[in-house]
Design an enzyme around this catalytic site. Structure first.
Site, mmCIF file in Angstrom:
data_model
loop_
_atom_site.group_PDB
_atom_site.id
_atom_site.type_symbol
_atom_site.label_atom_id
_atom_site.label_comp_id
_atom_site.label_asym_id
_atom_site.label_seq_id
_atom_site.Cartn_x
_atom_site.Cartn_y
_atom_site.Cartn_z
ATOM 1 N N GLU B 56 1.011 -1.339 0.101
ATOM 2 C CA GLU B 56 -0.258 0.386 0.089
ATOM 3 C C GLU B 56 1.002 1.321 -0.230
ATOM 4 O O GLU B 56 0.122 2.137 -0.980
ATOM 5 C CB GLU B 56 -0.788 -0.711 1.012
ATOM 6 C CG GLU B 56 -1.997 -1.130 0.925
ATOM 7 C CD GLU B 56 -1.877 -1.966 0.888
ATOM 8 O OE1 GLU B 56 -0.541 -2.723 2.024
ATOM 9 O OE2 GLU B 56 -2.329 -3.105 1.171
ATOM 10 N N HIS B 125 -11.252 -5.658 10.313
ATOM 11 C CA HIS B 125 -12.408 -5.088 9.180
ATOM 12 C C HIS B 125 -13.383 -4.749 8.804
ATOM 13 O O HIS B 125 -13.611 -3.962 7.810
ATOM 14 C CB HIS B 125 -12.102 -6.369 8.164
ATOM 15 C CG HIS B 125 -10.447 -7.850 8.094
ATOM 16 N ND1 HIS B 125 -9.592 -8.191 8.901
ATOM 17 C CD2 HIS B 125 -9.862 -7.394 6.832
ATOM 18 C CE1 HIS B 125 -9.032 -8.868 8.096
ATOM 19 N NE2 HIS B 125 -8.753 -8.284 6.995
#
Ligand SMILES: Cc1ncc(C[n+]2csc(CCOP(=O)(O)OP(=O)(O)O)c2C)c(N)n1
Ligand SMILES: Cc1ncc(C[n+]2csc(CCOP(=O)(O)OP(=O)(O)O)c2C)c(N)n1
Ligand SMILES: [Mg+2]
Ligand SMILES: [Mg+2]
Lengths: 345, 326, 345, 326
Positions: B56, B125
């Site tokens: 990322e 998450h």
């Protein structure tokens, strides 16, 4: 590293089988008990030999960390499969009381210090356990930490930063990369420069001046030897090793991702669904490490076929009982979500 | 012309169409088109559509570089939490470079990520962490709550000359709704009134918009007319629409899928407590997630979240309060 | 890569000198005009040969990014030194209007796309420029991006993630690590496993299946050749290279860090202040690349001594003028902080 | 016994003393003791004091592992922005692991970092970004504003069984003040009233506490008695003390070195707008930094920040407001 005697080999086979049978039941739960498992599960089928070969090197006091793909380790470490299954089913009797779920198993009493659901983020945590182990080793017998992660995780900065530090400080950590050649549906050679060049991923160890070894993760004895040698080296104060253990994941990355209301299930492997390469997958099935190891032990006379059958039956009974236990376990009271003593110690 | 589309298809449609209109738009990220048998690849080729490693920091950092070089990258980040490993690029690079350069450069990019997947995705998450992006001037934040807005806000995000966090609510991905065909852009900084009412203003975003509307329906049966406002973007934040609604209703209930101090509803409360104080006839109520990590098990997860009952209850409470004596 | 003719060599010397004289003036400002420079500055003295040797490889359309240690690049690229100094002094006529300061110089008109003050974070940005250059090269002449960063930055995840991607996609980027053997006051061998093992840091390239080269960053011609070969390779579509350019920073990491009110200054080099190793520092001074290159050019008959003196005088005059210009430049109006058209384009 | 110490020395003293009291406390980070000629190294040795590479994800991630293994790491992170490259460890790992494990583990660690260095450090090093940590239950946040608190809050942070962001205001590092010798712990979640007053409550943290006190002094000359409250920790947040002050004064001005929607003052405003609404006689005013990146040049930098004049002006304004008619 200890010699693997026959008992130990049979123990290894048994643990591999226990992981396989456990994962099969997790997978079947989606069909047989729809709605019972929520969110995202990730199975270890195909990696059993690698897991068990690695864990067989552990000695008392050693610790480990893993990823969301975490069922296999506590199963092999002796955590009650009932408690693991109940966690995956979100029940009160789950290993983490239903707070964690499939991706977040933890059993500190057995050295299993947890997982991260975020790719690569368990690696520095395991490295911290390694520093702690180094300190403990000053007054106890030398201790080792195993850090498990995927091939994809080696493209996270966390991997790089951790391995440099561990090597620099000679931390007693063995970094076990379970290379299943996929990140979800992306193949290694699509995302890794070494893989694209046809090199093993263990060459990355050069960037940390540490040994890097690639091993057939389908062979538990080979894994045991490689991880064992690395663990011995770590215990001797010589620092960490990167082990690339090549495995094939026999299920899809995880169950389908969908919002509530959509029934979840396991699709076919990405080799088939994304790349239309059924042959790759079937070749992997033909090389399945669990029957492979069984056949080898039988052939070598280590294990008699009917003893293997008996073990298989026992394991199946254990796993069926785990499913039943988990199904029978009550849900946690909703209000226990507000256990602030779990938010703050 | 509009047709029914699921929310997630509307998002992809906007990207696909913008790529057709503007060659400088690129699309990449993890599991974006690993196979060449993909509509984006077939239409726009591997120069503009790429699958990336789980990196990322590089993915988002590259987007900054591409933007500086005149491209308009759209980065697929899957889940908002995955930006946390690259947060410096998101909040301390992309939104600051223009200002630090004295206006010499611009940084048009879209960070596309999901959030709030409270469907058993457990602790790491499910975060509704949009609030943590609100303290960074230069960084825009879009939170579509309908398929039409999902398309329209993505179009605007891609055309915007600034970095945009475009946050998909994972609980909504399969919600169907009318989506205009062809070019469709929803302006940033314009809240929309999803339901008119005179008794109380409810501000909600993303998935909680539906919960607020359901609560409003229930309340209507009790003779309470709730107005439901959806800001659609948190930055720019359309305080004017919220203030004028509160001016009319005198009461404000804020709904937030995130935690209480996490940002969005607190920021709105603070704006109204400063600029709409004179209109307020009752305390500003916040109906947020509990201040815990989201637990896995269904009953506990549900307990943590805001829902219709909590919203309706809160509305009844602010209506029960006596007007404040001077 | 073009041959370096005499003009080019003299140009290189001149640019090295310009950087050196510029940095000397920045440093002297702390003594001569206390309070005029605020915050944190980082000088390129000692790295001039590396910078100029690298930039000499650039062709029209090429771009670069750097770190907070960024004065040298725009000086050599031809950005007006008045504007750079005015920026460092926080003036209205500064390169970035006083918004950026010493750490954030940007001159897109010359391909200098900016810097990051956060270690390692410019590396992926430069990699993104590399993707853009790859796309531009489809329709223009092949273009290259130079990514400058320090040795310490190679311990950031950003380094690792970026180099893998660049190699995988064969992006036309040359990664130039300016290895000055220090992160602030920490020596490389205290923080880098390769350095601790006595290996060059360029071995890290193996983890990305890309070439890694180590070069004497005190020799501008050597740097030119190594970076030039890497740039040629990049232009040919063969992908990125990691170049480790060994330099010695001749000043401390930066001026002292202190809250407002405390007069800022440059302390002695960390070799002395932290490690009491004055000899290391003095050896570096003896090897100073700027006089070294001058002597070499004079000796080789490329540059006559009196021409070198004239150049020196011109450069000094330029830099004195830059200081005066910056001192005379007004401050920005306070309210221009609220130029929201600089916050949002 | 107390003696005068600068703020930064008080921080280091707390760490040093706790390391002496508890063998499980470790101290490491970038530029922490590269030379062996260092007091920490001499007292506690290289097993417990280490210098680390520029690898925040590894540094903070290791702290999580160490904490799981029973140690109490204190990580030197220099500046809060440097945590951004490792934000997942800070907000999505450390504070969640206990809850996700169903209480099986605890994660005692201290992340020591500076913030708010508005002294020409320009765009990427001056952020007052504490607000972005507020949305993560499990993560404590301490913001000392005096040398005594600097010591006392660090002691408490190290002893706390949870992850703590201990944030040093860089503008205060050389401020001198009385600091108790020996053991000194300031409890978390207890705001302190830095100045009593009856007309208005000013809440301020870190460097802005001094600005608020200066404003209060000025205002006293005008016959306005301001009460200045310093929450000292943002999580836990002592809303009770703030609410009871507002109950007394009826007016609230919030001062924040960060941006307006960044978190801390907005969260406090929201709490009071909900739970102290009945006490309020005027809008809640926020005096925050402007919504821009902090510019380098001194006059612009000063323009962006809250200061005495802005605070005093805001107080005069909330006092000028007529009490709200029902
Ligand atoms: C930082 C981050 N990015 C993306 C994801 C989404 N994600 C979850 S698992 C996965 C693939 C991981 O591949 P690998 O490391 O090889 O492990 P495997 O699942 O194959 O065992 C991805 C991309 C994530 N969890 N965290
Ligand atoms: C992520 C991050 N961590 C820490 C710092 C503080 N810091 C600024 S410069 C520096 C040293 C960098 O060393 P190196 O990369 O070798 O570059 P050099 O300064 O030597 O040119 C450090 C630690 C930072 N700016 N960013
Ligand atoms: Mg994998
Ligand atoms: Mg260096």
């Amino acid at each position: 590293m200890q010699e693997l005697d026959n008992d130990r080999l049979v123990w290894m086979f048994t643990q591999m089988l226990r992981i396989r049978e456990f994962e099969e039941r997790v997978k079947r739960t989606f069909e047989e008990h729809p709605g019972v498992i929520r969110g995202h599960t990730h199975l270890a089928d195909g990696a059993e030999a690698s897991i068990v070969g690695s864990l067989a090197t552990l000695q008392p006091g050693d610790q480990l960390m893993a990823t969301y793909r975490c069922h296999g380790y506590p199963v092999a470490l002796g955590t009650e499969t009932k408690a693991i299954m109940a966690e995956i089913y979100g029940r009160k009797d789950g290993l983490c009381g239903g707070y964690g779920g499939s991706m977040h198993l933890v059993d500190p009493s057995r050295g299993f210090m947890g997982t991260s659901g975020i790719v690569g983020q368990g690696i520095p945590q395991a490295t911290g356990l390694g520093w702690a182990a180094q300190l403990r080793s000053r007054s106890h017998s030398p201790q080792v930490v195993l850090a498990f992660f995927g091939d994809g995780a080696s493209k996270q900065g966390a991997f790089h930063e951790s391995l440099n530090l561990a090597s620099l400080w000679k931390l007693p950590v063995v970094y076990v990369m379970e290379n299943n050649n996929y990140n979800v549906s992306t193949r290694s050679e699509q995302e890794d420069a070494n893989a694209a060049a046809g090199e093993p991923l263990s060459v990355k160890a050069a960037a940390y001046s540490m040994p890097g070894v690639t091993v057939d993760g389908g062979d538990p004895v080979a894994v045991y030897e490689v991880v064992g040698a690395a663990a011995d080296r770590a215990r001797a104060g010589e620092g960490p090793t990167l082990v690339e253990s090549k495995v094939y994941r026999l299920s899809a990355h995880g169950n389908i991702i969908a919002p509530p209301g959509v029934p979840l299930h396991y699709p076919e492997h990405e080799a088939i669904t994304t790349f239309g390469n059924r042959e790759e997958y079937e070749a992997a099935l033909r090389g399945d490490p669990v029957p492979r190891f069984r056949a080898r032990l039988v052939e070598q006379g280590v294990l008699e076929a009917d003893r293997a059958d008996r073990i298989t039956e026992e394991v199946r009974a254990e796993m069926d009982a785990a499913v039943q236990y988990a199904l029978d376990s009550p849900f946690p009271e909703a209000e226990t979500a507000a256990r602030y003593d779990y938010v703050y110690a | 012309m509009a047709r029914e589309l699921p929310y997630i298809a509307a998002v992809q449609e906007a990207i696909f169409e913008e790529m057709g209109r503007d060659e400088s738009v690129l699309f990449y990220g993890q599991d974006v088109a690993p196979s060449d048998d993909d509509n984006f690849v077939k239409a726009y080729g591997r120069d503009r559509v790429r699958v990336s490693p789980i990196s990322e920091t590089a993915e988002i950092g590259m987007a900054v570089g591409l933007a500086l070089a005149g491209y308009r990258p759209v980065v697929e980040l899957l889940m908002a939490e995955f930006m946390l490993v690259a947060m410096n690029q998101v909040v301390n690079e992309a939104p600051r470079l223009r200002y630090m350069s004295g206006g010499q450069v611009k940084v048009p990019l879209v960070l596309k990520a999901g959030y709030g997947f409270t469907a058993g995705w457990a602790g790491q998450h499910t975060g509704s962490i949009y609030g943590m992006f609100m303290g960074f001037p230069g960084l825009k934040i879009a939170l579509p709550s309908t398929p039409a807005d999902a398309k329209g806000l993505m179009t605007t995000a891609i055309r915007d000359d600034n970095p945009v966090c475009y946050l998909i609510n994972y609980l909504l991905v399969l919600e169907h709704g009318d989506v205009p065909e062809g070019e469709h852009a929803v302006p940033f900084g314009e809240a929309t009134v999803r339901r008119s009412g005179s008794d109380v203003t409810i501000v909600a975003t993303g998935w909680t918009v539906g919960r607020a509307l359901a609560a409003a329906q229930t309340l209507a049966g009790e003779g309470i007319q709730a107005e439901v406002v959806d800001p659609r973007t948190l930055n720019p934040l359309d305080t004017a629409t919220i203030l004028s609604s509160v001016e009319k209703t005198g009461r404000l209930v804020l709904v937030d899928q995130g935690t209480r101090h996490g940002g969005a509803s607190a920021a709105i409360a603070a704006e109204v407590a400063e600029h709409g104080f004179g209109s307020l006839k009752a305390p500003i109520a916040q109906v947020t997630a509990l201040d815990v990590t989201v637990p896995y098990s269904e009953p506990m997860e549900a307990f943590v979240l805001p829902n219709e009952e909590k919203i309706a209850g809160s509305v009844r409470q602010v209506l029960g309060e006596a007007p404040v004596a001077a």
